[in-house]
Design an enzyme around this catalytic site. Structure first.
Site, PDB file in Angstrom:
ATOM      1  N   LEU A   1       0.812  -1.212   0.000  1.00  0.00           N
ATOM      2  CA  LEU A   1       0.000   0.000   0.000  1.00  0.00           C
ATOM      3  C   LEU A   1       0.847   1.264   0.000  1.00  0.00           C
ATOM      4  O   LEU A   1       0.321   2.357  -0.215  1.00  0.00           O
ATOM      5  CB  LEU A   1      -0.937   0.022   1.212  1.00  0.00           C
ATOM      6  CG  LEU A   1      -2.129  -0.934   1.176  1.00  0.00           C
ATOM      7  CD1 LEU A   1      -2.899  -0.870   2.476  1.00  0.00           C
ATOM      8  CD2 LEU A   1      -3.044  -0.605  -0.002  1.00  0.00           C
ATOM      9  N   ARG A   2       2.160   1.124   0.276  1.00  0.00           N
ATOM     10  CA  ARG A   2       3.028   2.298   0.409  1.00  0.00           C
ATOM     11  C   ARG A   2       2.512   3.185   1.554  1.00  0.00           C
ATOM     12  O   ARG A   2       1.963   2.708   2.518  1.00  0.00           O
ATOM     13  CB  ARG A   2       3.137   3.062  -0.903  1.00  0.00           C
ATOM     14  CG  ARG A   2       3.437   2.225  -2.132  1.00  0.00           C
ATOM     15  CD  ARG A   2       4.696   1.403  -2.014  1.00  0.00           C
ATOM     16  NE  ARG A   2       5.028   0.765  -3.304  1.00  0.00           N
ATOM     17  CZ  ARG A   2       5.775  -0.303  -3.422  1.00  0.00           C
ATOM     18  NH1 ARG A   2       6.281  -0.889  -2.350  1.00  0.00           N
ATOM     19  NH2 ARG A   2       6.040  -0.816  -4.609  1.00  0.00           N
TER      20      ARG A   2
ATOM     21  N   LYS B   1       7.813 -10.686   8.213  1.00  0.00           N
ATOM     22  CA  LYS B   1       8.287 -10.798   6.832  1.00  0.00           C
ATOM     23  C   LYS B   1       9.806 -10.898   6.794  1.00  0.00           C
ATOM     24  O   LYS B   1      10.514 -10.048   7.334  1.00  0.00           O
ATOM     25  CB  LYS B   1       7.841  -9.581   6.023  1.00  0.00           C
ATOM     26  CG  LYS B   1       8.310  -9.563   4.557  1.00  0.00           C
ATOM     27  CD  LYS B   1       7.737 -10.759   3.789  1.00  0.00           C
ATOM     28  CE  LYS B   1       8.197 -10.759   2.327  1.00  0.00           C
ATOM     29  NZ  LYS B   1       7.419  -9.857   1.478  1.00  0.00           N
TER      30      LYS B   1
ATOM     31  N   HIS C   1       4.660 -15.119  -3.347  1.00  0.00           N
ATOM     32  CA  HIS C   1       4.793 -14.894  -4.790  1.00  0.00           C
ATOM     33  C   HIS C   1       5.723 -15.908  -5.462  1.00  0.00           C
ATOM     34  O   HIS C   1       6.708 -15.548  -6.094  1.00  0.00           O
ATOM     35  CB  HIS C   1       5.230 -13.472  -5.105  1.00  0.00           C
ATOM     36  CG  HIS C   1       6.375 -12.930  -4.284  1.00  0.00           C
ATOM     37  ND1 HIS C   1       7.536 -13.616  -4.050  1.00  0.00           N
ATOM     38  CD2 HIS C   1       6.510 -11.738  -3.653  1.00  0.00           C
ATOM     39  CE1 HIS C   1       8.346 -12.874  -3.321  1.00  0.00           C
ATOM     40  NE2 HIS C   1       7.748 -11.735  -3.063  1.00  0.00           N
TER      41      HIS C   1
ATOM     42  N   LEU D   1       9.802  -8.414  -9.118  1.00  0.00           N
ATOM     43  CA  LEU D   1      10.686  -9.318  -8.375  1.00  0.00           C
ATOM     44  C   LEU D   1       9.859 -10.123  -7.394  1.00  0.00           C
ATOM     45  O   LEU D   1       9.076  -9.530  -6.631  1.00  0.00           O
ATOM     46  CB  LEU D   1      11.770  -8.525  -7.630  1.00  0.00           C
ATOM     47  CG  LEU D   1      12.892  -7.929  -8.502  1.00  0.00           C
ATOM     48  CD1 LEU D   1      13.807  -7.060  -7.664  1.00  0.00           C
ATOM     49  CD2 LEU D   1      13.680  -9.029  -9.206  1.00  0.00           C
TER      50      LEU D   1
ATOM     51  N   ASP E   1       0.685  -9.282  -4.565  1.00  0.00           N
ATOM     52  CA  ASP E   1       1.934  -8.520  -4.611  1.00  0.00           C
ATOM     53  C   ASP E   1       1.741  -7.267  -5.446  1.00  0.00           C
ATOM     54  O   ASP E   1       2.671  -6.777  -6.099  1.00  0.00           O
ATOM     55  CB  ASP E   1       3.093  -9.370  -5.160  1.00  0.00           C
ATOM     56  CG  ASP E   1       4.465  -8.740  -4.910  1.00  0.00           C
ATOM     57  OD1 ASP E   1       4.564  -7.849  -4.040  1.00  0.00           O
ATOM     58  OD2 ASP E   1       5.431  -9.135  -5.586  1.00  0.00           O
TER      59      ASP E   1
ATOM     60  N   ALA F   1      10.811  -2.428  -9.531  1.00  0.00           N
ATOM     61  CA  ALA F   1      10.146  -3.712  -9.727  1.00  0.00           C
ATOM     62  C   ALA F   1       8.752  -3.685  -9.121  1.00  0.00           C
ATOM     63  O   ALA F   1       8.577  -3.233  -7.991  1.00  0.00           O
ATOM     64  CB  ALA F   1      10.969  -4.826  -9.092  1.00  0.00           C
TER      65      ALA F   1
END
Length: 344
Positions: free
Chosen positions: A17-18, A100, A175, A220, A248, A264
């Site tokens: 989401l930035r 993460k 991913h 990526l 992603d 990316a």
């Protein structure tokens, strides 16, 4: 002729989401369709502590347009200085759903990631003890490893040793892009799951490189050969509960994508569900779409599925998706599958 498919409201188990103006622009694109999302913590600076996760969640909720329903599921960024007790407190309080793992330098804003995996062993052991999942960006970053081989090497050198050394650790391979990754998931128990993106079900590396470089297909982990794309489609449409949707979706302003050193990421939040309906229909597996998008992810994370539904509609007219989303940080190009889609 119109055809409809009604499924439980889906979730996105891997989302970027930035922050700031970009988040305000792209958040409605996700909240319009998805009930929940695992929100990636690779901001600058990264979301490392429980307190930082609370602050980021509050910014997301303040940016959510009135009348929209959406739950951000927060993630802590694993560093070599992460405090196991802070992780446990954040999980117990309900603020942190997972942690993460970014190998240092693997992707956007991953400079704070892990180089020495022995230094994070106490955190991983605590997570196994409390049942908190580890989400992994599964690529090594060694300069001598070809970029198309980095996922397979990560499984052998990093992931498998971590799982053997930490019994009971729940892991999401995020991913995935290779047949090797899909096979690794199938060969192991229910403590291991994998997300698959929308764009990796549609593009292979030719889409990025043939006929000129296509920066809006660059991501990526990078897309691989067609045989790997086909393996991902087979996994996603199989009905195997260990595979679930993580888009992603990763917004970048066009000026940073169309750049000498382009960022990316593919932005798919706007049109993911129609694209998935196309892919699953082509595989004669529309009956498996609800499991992949709406049921398997909650089951892995120990959550109930969403109680509300969405309806996908197919018509004989191609759906017109917006080409770009405007943001205060600049326009963001919406992923173009390169073929007409008749679902909306």
């Amino acid at each position: 002729m119109t055809r409809t498919l009604t499924i439980r409201r889906p979730d996105d188990w891997h989302l970027h989401l930035r922050d700031g103006a970009m988040m305000e622009a792209v958040l409605p694109e996700t909240a319009r369709t998805f009930g929940r999302a695992i929100v990636m913590p690779n901001l600058v600076p990264p979301v490392v502590t429980g307190a930082q996760a609370v602050a980021y969640r509050d910014r997301i909720l303040r940016a959510l347009p009135e009348g929209m329903s959406f739950e951000p599921l927060m993630v802590l960024y694993l560093t070599e200085d992460t405090d196991p007790e802070d992780v446990a407190r954040a999980h117990a309080s309900g603020i942190a759903t997972s942690v993460k793992l970014y190998p240092a330098g693997a992707t956007t804003n991953s400079a704070s990631g892990v180089r020495d995996f022995d230094r994070v062993r106490p955190v991983l052991e605590k997570m196994a003890e409390i049942g908190m999942p580890l989400c992994t960006h599964g690529e090594v970053t060694d300069h001598d490893i070809d970029i198309f081989d980095r996922e397979a090497v990560f499984i052998d050198r990093v992931l498998d040793p971590i799982r053997r050394a930490t019994p009971g650790l729940r892991v999401v391979m995020e991913h995935i892009t290779t047949a090797q990754a899909a096979d690794y998931v199938r060969a192991h128990n229910s403590d291991l799951g994998a997300t698959i993106t929308t764009h990796h079900l549609i593009i292979n590396r030719n889409h990025i490189l043939v006929g000129g470089i296509k920066p809006h297909y660059y991501c990526l982990p990078v897309a691989k050969r067609e045989e790997h794309r086909q393996a991902l489609v087979a996994a996603a449409t199989s009905g195997d509960a260990r595979f679930f949707l993580g888009t992603d979706s990763a917004p970048h302003p066009d000026e940073l994508k169309e750049h000498a050193c382009g960022c990316a990421g593919c932005f798919t939040a706007t049109n993911t569900m129609p694209l998935l309906a196309h892919v699953f229909e082509a595989a004669d597996a529309l009956d498996k779409l609800e499991g992949f998008a709406s049921l398997n992810g909650p089951a892995f994370y120990g959550l109930a599925p969403n109680s509300d539904t969405i309806t996908l509609t197919k018509s004989d007219q191609a759906t017109a998706f917006p080409a770009k989303i405007e943001s205060g940080a600049g326009p963001v190009t919406v992923f173009d599958p390169g073929f007409p889609v008749y679902w909306s």
